[in-house]
Structure formats: C-alpha cells, structure tokens
Design an enzyme around this catalytic site. Structure first.
Site, PDB file in Angstrom:
ATOM      1  N   GLU A  47      -0.795  -7.662  -1.424  1.00 10.48           N
ATOM      2  CA  GLU A  47      -1.416  -8.927  -1.048  1.00 10.48           C
ATOM      3  C   GLU A  47      -1.107 -10.005  -2.079  1.00 10.48           C
ATOM      4  O   GLU A  47      -0.527  -9.731  -3.137  1.00 10.48           O
ATOM      5  CB  GLU A  47      -2.928  -8.700  -0.863  1.00 10.48           C
ATOM      6  CG  GLU A  47      -3.199  -7.722   0.264  1.00 10.48           C
ATOM      7  CD  GLU A  47      -4.672  -7.490   0.549  1.00 10.48           C
ATOM      8  OE1 GLU A  47      -5.522  -7.912  -0.266  1.00 10.48           O
ATOM      9  OE2 GLU A  47      -4.957  -6.882   1.597  1.00 10.48           O
ATOM     10  N   GLU A  58       4.040  -1.018   5.771  1.00 15.27           N
ATOM     11  CA  GLU A  58       5.203  -0.641   6.572  1.00 15.27           C
ATOM     12  C   GLU A  58       6.412  -1.506   6.211  1.00 15.27           C
ATOM     13  O   GLU A  58       7.549  -1.024   6.189  1.00 15.27           O
ATOM     14  CB  GLU A  58       4.890  -0.786   8.070  1.00 15.27           C
ATOM     15  CG  GLU A  58       3.806   0.139   8.587  1.00 15.27           C
ATOM     16  CD  GLU A  58       2.415  -0.444   8.475  1.00 15.27           C
ATOM     17  OE1 GLU A  58       2.176  -1.278   7.574  1.00 15.27           O
ATOM     18  OE2 GLU A  58       1.555  -0.063   9.283  1.00 15.27           O
ATOM     19  N   CYS A  89       0.192  -2.942  12.423  1.00 15.58           N
ATOM     20  CA  CYS A  89      -0.105  -4.223  13.067  1.00 15.58           C
ATOM     21  C   CYS A  89       1.031  -4.581  14.026  1.00 15.58           C
ATOM     22  O   CYS A  89       2.104  -3.963  14.008  1.00 15.58           O
ATOM     23  CB  CYS A  89      -0.313  -5.313  12.019  1.00 15.58           C
ATOM     24  SG  CYS A  89       1.228  -5.934  11.300  1.00 15.58           S
ATOM     25  N   CYS A  92       4.378  -5.248  12.406  1.00 17.31           N
ATOM     26  CA  CYS A  92       5.042  -4.058  11.860  1.00 17.31           C
ATOM     27  C   CYS A  92       5.579  -3.161  12.967  1.00 17.31           C
ATOM     28  O   CYS A  92       6.593  -2.489  12.778  1.00 17.31           O
ATOM     29  CB  CYS A  92       4.100  -3.303  10.939  1.00 17.31           C
ATOM     30  SG  CYS A  92       3.901  -4.158   9.353  1.00 17.31           S
TER      31      CYS A  92
HETATM   32  N1  THU Z   1      -2.129  -3.598   6.541  1.00 18.35           N
HETATM   33  C1  THU Z   1      -1.015  -2.841   6.352  1.00 18.35           C
HETATM   34  O1  THU Z   1      -0.448  -2.821   5.242  1.00 18.35           O
HETATM   35  N2  THU Z   1      -0.554  -2.096   7.381  1.00 18.35           N
HETATM   36  C2  THU Z   1      -1.183  -1.948   8.566  1.00 18.35           C
HETATM   37  O2  THU Z   1      -0.713  -1.200   9.400  1.00 18.35           O
HETATM   38  C3  THU Z   1      -2.412  -2.705   8.838  1.00 18.35           C
HETATM   39  C4  THU Z   1      -2.813  -3.705   7.809  1.00 18.35           C
HETATM   40  C5  THU Z   1      -2.659  -4.367   5.406  1.00 18.35           C
HETATM   41  C6  THU Z   1      -2.446  -5.836   5.434  1.00 18.35           C
HETATM   42  C7  THU Z   1      -3.543  -6.304   4.501  1.00 18.35           C
HETATM   43  O3  THU Z   1      -3.073  -6.228   3.160  1.00 18.35           O
HETATM   44  C8  THU Z   1      -4.649  -5.288   4.689  1.00 18.35           C
HETATM   45  O4  THU Z   1      -4.054  -4.168   5.301  1.00 18.35           O
HETATM   46  C9  THU Z   1      -5.801  -5.777   5.549  1.00 18.35           C
HETATM   47  O5  THU Z   1      -5.330  -6.292   6.737  1.00 18.35           O
END
Ligand code: THU
Length: 134
Positions: A47, A58, A89, A92
């Site tokens: 982040e 991913e 998501c 991804c």
């Molecule tokens: N996130 C991922 O890294 N992969 C996923 O499949 C779902 C969400 C992360 C993005 C963000 O840093 C945190 O999870 C909350 O959304």
C-alpha cells in the site's frame, strides 16, 4: 505432468503475506503463482500513503513471474484473512487472464486452510484476453 501442490502454493502465499505493507487497510494478502516451468513466484500487497497507488498481492506475484522469464500462470493461490474468502479483485482477475485461460485453478486460503478453489473462468466469465487482439 505432476499434480499441482496447492498446499505448497498456499504455504508460499502465507509466507509472503507476512511481508505485506498494509498499514492503511491492515488487510495483508499474499499470492503465489506456479509458472510453466514449475517455479513459484510470490507477491504481497504494497500500500501507499497516496492510497490509489497501492498494489495488490497478485500484481506483485505476476510481476515477479514475468521478471523471472515466466510466460504462463499454471496455478494460483491467494491468502488473506478469514472468514470471508480473499478472492482476487476484478482488476487482478483481468491481470491473471493475460497469462492464463479459463481453466486456471485459483486456491483461496487463510492462515491454516484452503477455503475454496475456483477457476479463472468462474471468477471472470466471458473474459477478454490476448487472443482477441491476435
Ligand atoms: N488486496 C489484494 O492484495 N489482493 C486481493 O485479492 C484483494 C485485495 C489488497 C489491496 C489492499 O492493499 C488490501 O487488500 C485491502 O483492499
């Protein structure tokens, strides 16, 4: 070809998840991808203080696979925090589609267990991929 070791893939995702940089959401995610040579590539979410600049786990794993010379995602594992499934998501799912087709198996886990398994086709039906541009 040997059966995919989803336990090993989930273990790699759990290990890299520990390194996630998620001070804003506090939601750590790890992803591990098996490439066409049997190698495992891992990534965690990273982040950013400028929130939209954050990267999903991913995306990091895909970048590692490509950087290592991989061209195909053969199997995937994503580990988040239960009890809800940490499925990739939408963005991804499309990123994975670049290196896989509908039959890509995606295991979803938590700290201890595999919770579910989907195919990319289930998660991203009627998808658009590189073949459309060929
Ligand atoms: N996130 C991922 O890294 N992969 C996923 O499949 C779902 C969400 C992360 C993005 C963000 O840093 C945190 O999870 C909350 O959304």
């Amino acid at each position: 070809m040997a059966a995919t070791d989803f336990d090993a893939l989930l273990a790699a995702a759990r290990a890299v998840r520990e390194r996630a940089h998620a001070p804003y959401s506090r939601f750590k995610v790890g992803a591990a991808l098996l490439d066409e040579l049997g190698r495992v590539h891992a990534g965690c979410n990273v982040e950013n203080a400028a929130y939209p600049q954050g990267l999903c786990a991913e995306a990091g794993a895909i970048a590692a696979l490509v950087a290592a010379g991989g061209t195909r995602v053969v199997a995937a594992a994503v580990v988040g925090v239960g009890p809800r499934l940490t499925t990739p998501c939408g963005g991804c799912r499309q990123k994975l589609r670049e290196f896989a087709r509908d039959d890509l198996p995606i295991a979803i886990g938590d700290a201890q267990h595999e919770l579910a398994r989907f195919t990319l086709g289930e998660l991203l039906p009627h998808n658009f991929g590189p073949e459309h541009l060929a």
